[in-house]
Each structure stands twice: as C-alpha cells, then as structure tokens.
Design a protein around this motif. Structure first.
Motif, PDB file in Angstrom:
ATOM      1  N   LYS A  89     -10.935  15.736  -1.045  1.00 15.08           N
ATOM      2  CA  LYS A  89     -11.477  16.706  -0.089  1.00 15.08           C
ATOM      3  C   LYS A  89     -11.554  18.100  -0.713  1.00 15.08           C
ATOM      4  O   LYS A  89     -12.550  18.805  -0.567  1.00 15.08           O
ATOM      5  CB  LYS A  89     -10.610  16.747   1.165  1.00 15.08           C
ATOM      6  CG  LYS A  89     -11.113  17.698   2.220  1.00 15.08           C
ATOM      7  CD  LYS A  89     -10.218  17.709   3.440  1.00 15.08           C
ATOM      8  CE  LYS A  89     -10.705  18.746   4.428  1.00 15.08           C
ATOM      9  NZ  LYS A  89      -9.794  18.935   5.539  1.00 15.08           N
ATOM     10  N   VAL A  90     -10.505  18.497  -1.445  1.00 13.86           N
ATOM     11  CA  VAL A  90     -10.477  19.812  -2.091  1.00 13.86           C
ATOM     12  C   VAL A  90     -11.585  19.909  -3.138  1.00 13.86           C
ATOM     13  O   VAL A  90     -12.303  20.911  -3.209  1.00 13.86           O
ATOM     14  CB  VAL A  90      -9.094  20.087  -2.719  1.00 13.86           C
ATOM     15  CG1 VAL A  90      -9.142  21.300  -3.633  1.00 13.86           C
ATOM     16  CG2 VAL A  90      -8.057  20.294  -1.631  1.00 13.86           C
TER      17      VAL A  90
ATOM     18  N   MET B 192       0.856  -1.176   0.000  1.00 14.33           N
ATOM     19  CA  MET B 192       0.000   0.000   0.000  1.00 14.33           C
ATOM     20  C   MET B 192       0.900   1.237   0.000  1.00 14.33           C
ATOM     21  O   MET B 192       1.813   1.345   0.803  1.00 14.33           O
ATOM     22  CB  MET B 192      -0.905  -0.026   1.234  1.00 14.33           C
ATOM     23  CG  MET B 192      -1.839   1.159   1.295  1.00 14.33           C
ATOM     24  SD  MET B 192      -2.838   1.202   2.766  1.00 14.33           S
ATOM     25  CE  MET B 192      -4.107   0.057   2.354  1.00 14.33           C
ATOM     26  N   ASP B 193       0.598   2.156  -0.882  1.00  8.85           N
ATOM     27  CA  ASP B 193       1.393   3.372  -1.031  1.00  8.85           C
ATOM     28  C   ASP B 193       0.713   4.501  -0.248  1.00  8.85           C
ATOM     29  O   ASP B 193      -0.248   5.102  -0.715  1.00  8.85           O
ATOM     30  CB  ASP B 193       1.511   3.709  -2.510  1.00  8.85           C
ATOM     31  CG  ASP B 193       2.502   4.823  -2.764  1.00  8.85           C
ATOM     32  OD1 ASP B 193       3.298   5.133  -1.862  1.00  8.85           O
ATOM     33  OD2 ASP B 193       2.445   5.388  -3.868  1.00  8.85           O
ATOM     34  N   ILE B 194       1.173   4.756   0.957  1.00  9.39           N
ATOM     35  CA  ILE B 194       0.561   5.736   1.850  1.00  9.39           C
ATOM     36  C   ILE B 194       0.621   7.159   1.283  1.00  9.39           C
ATOM     37  O   ILE B 194      -0.386   7.871   1.326  1.00  9.39           O
ATOM     38  CB  ILE B 194       1.213   5.681   3.253  1.00  9.39           C
ATOM     39  CG1 ILE B 194       1.052   4.301   3.877  1.00  9.39           C
ATOM     40  CG2 ILE B 194       0.637   6.768   4.162  1.00  9.39           C
ATOM     41  CD1 ILE B 194      -0.373   3.903   4.136  1.00  9.39           C
ATOM     42  N   PRO B 195       1.754   7.611   0.734  1.00  8.68           N
ATOM     43  CA  PRO B 195       1.793   8.989   0.211  1.00  8.68           C
ATOM     44  C   PRO B 195       0.793   9.229  -0.923  1.00  8.68           C
ATOM     45  O   PRO B 195       0.113  10.256  -0.951  1.00  8.68           O
ATOM     46  CB  PRO B 195       3.221   9.164  -0.277  1.00  8.68           C
ATOM     47  CG  PRO B 195       4.010   8.199   0.512  1.00  8.68           C
ATOM     48  CD  PRO B 195       3.096   7.023   0.715  1.00  8.68           C
ATOM     49  N   SER B 196       0.671   8.288  -1.840  1.00  6.66           N
ATOM     50  CA  SER B 196      -0.274   8.504  -2.944  1.00  6.66           C
ATOM     51  C   SER B 196      -1.714   8.430  -2.444  1.00  6.66           C
ATOM     52  O   SER B 196      -2.594   9.150  -2.933  1.00  6.66           O
ATOM     53  CB  SER B 196      -0.034   7.494  -4.067  1.00  6.66           C
ATOM     54  OG  SER B 196      -0.298   6.187  -3.619  1.00  6.66           O
ATOM     55  N   LEU B 197      -1.981   7.558  -1.464  1.00  4.26           N
ATOM     56  CA  LEU B 197      -3.317   7.487  -0.867  1.00  4.26           C
ATOM     57  C   LEU B 197      -3.654   8.803  -0.162  1.00  4.26           C
ATOM     58  O   LEU B 197      -4.775   9.317  -0.289  1.00  4.26           O
ATOM     59  CB  LEU B 197      -3.377   6.322   0.115  1.00  4.26           C
ATOM     60  CG  LEU B 197      -4.705   6.118   0.841  1.00  4.26           C
ATOM     61  CD1 LEU B 197      -5.812   5.807  -0.155  1.00  4.26           C
ATOM     62  CD2 LEU B 197      -4.575   5.011   1.865  1.00  4.26           C
ATOM     63  N   SER B 198      -2.687   9.366   0.531  1.00  2.00           N
ATOM     64  CA  SER B 198      -2.890  10.649   1.200  1.00  2.00           C
ATOM     65  C   SER B 198      -3.171  11.759   0.195  1.00  2.00           C
ATOM     66  O   SER B 198      -4.060  12.595   0.408  1.00  2.00           O
ATOM     67  CB  SER B 198      -1.659  10.997   2.033  1.00  2.00           C
ATOM     68  OG  SER B 198      -1.783  12.281   2.595  1.00  2.00           O
ATOM     69  N   MET B 199      -2.442  11.775  -0.904  1.00  4.73           N
ATOM     70  CA  MET B 199      -2.667  12.792  -1.944  1.00  4.73           C
ATOM     71  C   MET B 199      -4.047  12.649  -2.572  1.00  4.73           C
ATOM     72  O   MET B 199      -4.740  13.637  -2.809  1.00  4.73           O
ATOM     73  CB  MET B 199      -1.588  12.687  -3.034  1.00  4.73           C
ATOM     74  CG  MET B 199      -0.222  13.140  -2.603  1.00  4.73           C
ATOM     75  SD  MET B 199      -0.151  14.900  -2.291  1.00  4.73           S
ATOM     76  CE  MET B 199      -0.392  15.528  -3.923  1.00  4.73           C
ATOM     77  N   ALA B 200      -4.450  11.419  -2.833  1.00 10.38           N
ATOM     78  CA  ALA B 200      -5.765  11.181  -3.433  1.00 10.38           C
ATOM     79  C   ALA B 200      -6.875  11.635  -2.491  1.00 10.38           C
ATOM     80  O   ALA B 200      -7.865  12.258  -2.928  1.00 10.38           O
ATOM     81  CB  ALA B 200      -5.920   9.703  -3.774  1.00 10.38           C
TER      82      ALA B 200
END
Length: 63
Positions: free
Chosen positions: A14-15, A1-9
């Motif tokens: 949200k935006v 699981m790629d945490i940084p890309s999940l966080s960006m998505a």
C-alpha cells in the motif's frame, strides 16, 4: 498462514502504491508547468510577428 508477515507485506504494498501515485502526480504537475511555459513562448513569438510582420522576414546579404 503467517498473519503478521501477510499484514506487513500488504502494508508495504500500500505504501509503495501511494508513493508511486505521489511521484506520478508530481511528474504531471511538472510537465504541465513546462507545457505552459512552451505555450507562453510560442504566444510571445507569434505576438512579435503580428506587431512587426516585416521584421526578420527578409534579410539581404548583398552589399
């Protein structure tokens, strides 16, 4: 699981949601202003008829 890309998505989601809500709010404000103007126009025309009820009600075109 790629945490940084999940966080960006999730952040982008949200935006986009916040932007959609802001646009909807602005649209509702604009529609409210337009509706208020229409009501004012109707009230003015009704007031004219109540002040001069016979003006414009009959028009004789025969000479």
């Amino acid at each position: 699981m790629d945490i940084p890309s999940l966080s960006m998505a999730m952040s982008q989601s949200k935006v986009l949601s916040e932007v959609g809500t802001a646009v909807l709010s602005k649209t509702l404000d604009t529609n409210e202003a337009i509706a208020s103007g229409v009501v004012n126009m109707i009230d003015r025309s009704a007031m004219e008829l109540s002040v001069n009820p016979n003006v414009g009600s009959n028009f004789d075109v025969s000479c």
